[in-house]
Scaffold this motif. Structure first.
Motif, PDB file in Angstrom:
ATOM      1  N   UNK A  18       0.665  -0.998  -0.085  1.00 53.09           N
ATOM      2  CA  UNK A  18       0.097   0.157   0.082  1.00 53.09           C
ATOM      3  C   UNK A  18       0.888   1.316   0.145  1.00 53.09           C
ATOM      4  N   UNK A  19       2.059   1.171   0.463  1.00 51.95           N
ATOM      5  CA  UNK A  19       2.943   2.370   0.590  1.00 51.95           C
ATOM      6  C   UNK A  19       4.154   2.197  -0.023  1.00 51.95           C
ATOM      7  N   UNK A  20       4.079   2.017  -1.609  1.00 50.45           N
ATOM      8  CA  UNK A  20       5.551   1.535  -2.092  1.00 50.45           C
ATOM      9  C   UNK A  20       6.624   2.420  -2.098  1.00 50.45           C
ATOM     10  N   UNK A  21       6.406   3.824  -1.614  1.00 54.00           N
ATOM     11  CA  UNK A  21       7.519   5.031  -1.314  1.00 54.00           C
ATOM     12  C   UNK A  21       8.079   4.613  -0.078  1.00 54.00           C
ATOM     13  N   UNK A  22       7.487   3.580   0.746  1.00 50.85           N
ATOM     14  CA  UNK A  22       8.156   3.641   2.259  1.00 50.85           C
ATOM     15  C   UNK A  22       8.753   2.397   2.645  1.00 50.85           C
ATOM     16  N   UNK A  23       9.631   2.119   3.290  1.00 42.96           N
ATOM     17  CA  UNK A  23       9.901   0.777   3.869  1.00 42.96           C
ATOM     18  C   UNK A  23       9.855   0.769   5.552  1.00 42.96           C
ATOM     19  N   UNK A  24       9.885  -0.418   5.624  1.00 44.68           N
ATOM     20  CA  UNK A  24       9.446  -0.565   7.438  1.00 44.68           C
ATOM     21  C   UNK A  24      10.700  -0.148   8.045  1.00 44.68           C
ATOM     22  N   UNK A  25      11.985  -0.295   7.458  1.00 42.12           N
ATOM     23  CA  UNK A  25      13.227  -0.055   8.112  1.00 42.12           C
ATOM     24  C   UNK A  25      13.546   1.432   8.148  1.00 42.12           C
ATOM     25  N   UNK A  26      12.738   2.036   7.362  1.00 46.40           N
ATOM     26  CA  UNK A  26      12.697   3.733   7.287  1.00 46.40           C
ATOM     27  C   UNK A  26      12.058   4.150   8.531  1.00 46.40           C
ATOM     28  N   UNK A  27      11.106   3.445   9.067  1.00 44.48           N
ATOM     29  CA  UNK A  27      10.218   3.758  10.267  1.00 44.48           C
ATOM     30  C   UNK A  27      11.039   3.214  11.345  1.00 44.48           C
ATOM     31  N   UNK A  28      11.505   1.900  11.334  1.00 41.08           N
ATOM     32  CA  UNK A  28      12.163   1.436  12.550  1.00 41.08           C
ATOM     33  C   UNK A  28      13.424   2.217  13.026  1.00 41.08           C
ATOM     34  N   UNK A  29      14.096   2.699  11.997  1.00 43.29           N
ATOM     35  CA  UNK A  29      15.513   3.183  12.256  1.00 43.29           C
ATOM     36  C   UNK A  29      15.286   4.497  13.133  1.00 43.29           C
ATOM     37  N   UNK A  30      14.445   5.641  12.825  1.00 45.18           N
ATOM     38  CA  UNK A  30      14.243   6.827  13.671  1.00 45.18           C
ATOM     39  C   UNK A  30      13.572   6.293  15.097  1.00 45.18           C
ATOM     40  N   UNK A  31      12.814   5.103  15.101  1.00 42.92           N
ATOM     41  CA  UNK A  31      12.194   4.811  16.440  1.00 42.92           C
ATOM     42  C   UNK A  31      13.379   4.295  17.321  1.00 42.92           C
ATOM     43  N   UNK A  32      14.063   3.695  16.612  1.00 34.58           N
ATOM     44  CA  UNK A  32      15.359   2.832  17.682  1.00 34.58           C
ATOM     45  C   UNK A  32      16.271   4.218  17.942  1.00 34.58           C
ATOM     46  N   UNK A  33      16.423   4.957  17.025  1.00 36.07           N
ATOM     47  CA  UNK A  33      17.215   6.286  17.420  1.00 36.07           C
ATOM     48  C   UNK A  33      16.799   7.327  18.611  1.00 36.07           C
ATOM     49  N   UNK A  34      15.517   7.339  18.496  1.00 41.02           N
ATOM     50  CA  UNK A  34      14.752   7.895  19.482  1.00 41.02           C
ATOM     51  C   UNK A  34      14.825   7.065  21.033  1.00 41.02           C
TER      52      UNK A  34
END
Ligand code: SF4
Lengths: 271, 417
Positions: B178-194
């Motif tokens: 549904x969101x071909x421009x996004x990836x899971x990793x792109x979301x998890x990375x800032x979450x881990x950083x935070x």
């Protein structure tokens, strides 16, 4: 049987408590001066509020109750619930005759009473903190530089009317002092005919002589300040547009925002 | 000019409303130097006509977007009216609403224009101006834009109370669909950083009380439910991982509102899964506050939450061997598992039973719904002793009583049990 008539202040009620211990009156009922209930068989006595006596009772309670329980007692008093004077007296008598702290004995009727009433008053306090809608009465610098930023000047006076179920102004004062420390504001209780006015320095109790008929509506005067009118329209626009039609749930809406508060709410005014 | 601001507010509030999070609690920002506002109370100032709390000015900076996520109204391919606020307009709007006691603060998000960093920079600038130029101490929640640099996220944390990265979809496969421009990793990375930045900040604050605050209300996330076929088990497992491994403060569940004729999605007109959303919030609440685990709430053989009864009652009916408990002696950890008894009631029971042996009457006076708890509890008084009822019978009785608590109120802000 003695009927003690006091001046409706918390200190007055505490003075009455002091005197009944001092004179060891066995059977007493405490009743407010605004609606004294004196029966044929009782002897009325007028209590003169005495800060020193009130403080002594309060100090005695402080030794036996937690800060929270003291707050609950005060809140129950602010409920103005008919007959609460005697119910609270029963609570205080239970406190003073018990060797241990009884505030969490929820099986005792007077502890239940304080718990339940304090909760209701607390709910009203919370609602007022949420539902007060301040209106800017004058825009000092609007003429000089019209625009959105003029709709939020800290230099002007903000006003709100309320008409709470209980006498919660003394309870919400600190919240508003802490939050709106850099603007002047008045919150006015139309039902009890007094308000609190924060002038950047301290908060005073005030009364205002309104013209006939004003006390039914939400406005102190008809708001004409263009920035204020615009700002209210923006808030209404926002309120209308965040709604998701597909999820409409009027019952829940009214449960959270009971109708009796609507007349003071900007977002519930006719468009 | 004022008319245009009103129009933009309409468009950009409308576009932001599908993000269900509106919490403004969990921060302890104080008013300093006689400035404006504080953030500690989590007040709902109004409620929408669908019964959701309005606590924050929830708005997009712009609904222009270079991405094309199928479930989103702002997606590139959608033919809608677009608008953009300036940085100053949002700052002024926030202050004007705050001074009138309309809101607790700002919840700012945005469609992605030019690129993620360019967008994120502007969100950070708004928060910075509010804090530094306006001495504003109200609540600020910033959405971090997927793909924004760590440095910008770090700056955001200096001014915001809460940051959130929305995972959007419960599984990577659904996200890819549904969101071909996004990836899971792109979301998890800032979450881990935070997560590590927040931990580090807490550690600094412990040692030097003067250390600046960093996102004091932590991070949260949101996922859309009902747009894709994941079970409640999958969804709650993911949520509990977020709570445990990334220390998220909240996970929000947003029942999909059909807004697109896209073949990959439920058709327009499909009802919003509000009951399911409500059950997920109830289950989430039990995970965080009542010591339940996902596997207790959803045994592998039934990976979907019961729509008829709340998850606590459903668990109790599956585990009748635990009951009845004796209100006068039972361990509080068990008492709180009884349907109809919340944490507050448990506290009251614990205190009151030190003074006297509790009866049904005492429980009633404490505000406990005796009609509900009588199947799971015994007290010092005999009158309601339960007969040997089968779980199925209890369920029928409770359902037929039509107790309001069994009819879900479709609200994500629950105060149930
Ligand atoms: S990136 Fe965000 S705003 Fe843009 S389409 Fe996707 S969800 Fe919508």
């Amino acid at each position: 049987m003695k009927t003690l008539i006091y001046d409706e202040s918390f200190a007055g009620w505490l003075t009455a408590v002091f005197e009944l211990y001092e004179f060891k009156w066995p059977q007493v009922t405490i009743t407010p001066a605004c609606r004294p209930e004196v029966t044929m068989f009782s002897e009325a006595r007028i209590i003169i509020t005495d800060e020193a006596k009130a403080l002594r009772v309060w100090a005695g309670l402080k030794k036996r109750l937690s800060q929270q329980a003291l707050e609950d007692l005060y809140r129950s008093f602010l409920s103005e619930y008919p007959g609460m004077e005697d119910r609270l007296l029963q609570y205080v008598q239970y406190v003073f005759r018990s060797p241990q702290n009884i505030e969490s004995d929820y099986s005792h009727p007077s502890v239940q009473f304080v718990g339940n009433i304090a909760k209701k008053v607390g709910r009203e306090k919370h609602r007022m903190e949420a539902f007060v809608r301040l209106q800017q009465l004058s825009t000092a610098d609007a003429a000089a530089s019209p625009g959105l930023h003029a709709a939020s000047s800290s230099a002007s006076l903000y006003y709100a009317s309320i008409s709470p179920d209980f006498n919660v102004l003394p309870l919400i004062r600190q919240h508003f002092e802490q939050r709106y420390a850099d603007q002047q504001w008045i919150i006015y209780d139309l039902r009890r005919k007094y308000g609190i006015f924060y002038n950047l320095d301290r908060t005073d109790i005030i009364t205002i002589d309104f013209n006939e008929g004003v006390d039914t509506g939400r406005h102190i005067t008809t708001v004409t300040d263009p920035c204020e009118v615009f700002c209210q329209q923006l808030w209404q626009t926002y309120f209308d547009r965040v709604n998701i039609g597909a999820r409409k749930n009027t019952k829940l809406h009214i449960q959270h925002m009971p109708r009796r508060y609507w007349k003071f709410l900007t977002e519930k005014q006719p468009r | 000019m004022w008319e245009r601001i009103k129009e933009k507010l309409g468009i950009l509030a409308d576009a932001a409303k599908y993000d269900v999070s509106c919490a403004s609690s969990g921060s302890k920002r104080k008013n300093e130097n006689k400035g404006l506002g504080n953030a500690s109370n989590g007040i709902c100032h109004a409620y929408t006509e669908d019964g959701r709390c309005i606590s924050l000015l929830k708005i997009l900076l712009t609904n222009h977007c270079i991405y094309d996520c199928a479930y989103c109204v702002s997606r590139k391919s959608n033919d809608i009216e677009r608008a953009a606020f300036t940085v100053t307009e949002i700052v002024d709007l926030t202050i004007a609403f705050y001074r009138r006691n309309y809101i607790e603060g700002l919840f700012l998000s945005s469609g992605i224009f030019t690129n993620p960093d360019y967008t994120m920079e502007r969100l950070v600038l708004i928060a910075k101006k509010l804090r530094t130029e306006h001495n504003f101490h109200g609540y600020i929640h910033l959405k971090t834009i997927p793909g924004a640099s760590d440095e910008l996220i770090r700056q955001a944390g200096l001014y915001a109370d809460r940051l959130s990265v929305n995972v959007e979809m419960p599984t990577e496969a659904s996200l890819r669909l549904l969101a071909p421009d996004k990836s899971r990793e792109q979301m998890l990375k800032p979450m881990r950083y935070l997560k590590s930045a927040i931990e580090q900040n807490l550690d600094e604050k412990r040692r030097f009380s003067k250390a600046p605050q960093f996102a004091p209300a932590g991070q949260s996330t949101q996922m859309v439910i009902g747009a894709t076929p994941e079970t409640d088990l999958v969804i709650l497992h993911l949520a509990s991982q977020f709570y445990q491994r990334l220390q998220l403060r909240r996970v929000y569940y947003s029942g999909y509102v059909p807004i697109s004729p896209d073949q990959r999605l439920p058709a327009i007109g499909t009802p919003v899964p509000m009951v399911r959303e409500n059950r997920l919030y109830q289950a989430d609440w039990l995970l965080r506050n009542y010591g339940f685990t996902v596997d207790e709430l959803l045994p592998p053989e039934s990976p979907l939450l019961d729509m008829e009864v709340d998850p606590k009652l459903a668990w109790a009916l599956r585990n009748m061997q635990v009951f009845p408990l004796d209100v006068n002696v039972a361990d509080p950890v068990l008492l709180q598992r009884i349907p109809g008894i919340g944490l507050q009631s448990v506290k009251k029971i614990e205190s009151a039973r030190r003074f006297s042996r509790l009866t049904w009457d005492h429980l009633k006076k404490m505000g406990v719904s005796v009609n509900k708890v009588r199947y799971f509890l015994t007290t010092a008084s005999p009158e309601y002793q339960r007969k040997d009822l089968q779980p199925q019978q209890i369920r029928q009785i409770l359902l037929s009583q039509g107790h309001s608590k069994y009819k879900p109120n479709f609200s994500p802000q629950i105060s149930l049990f």
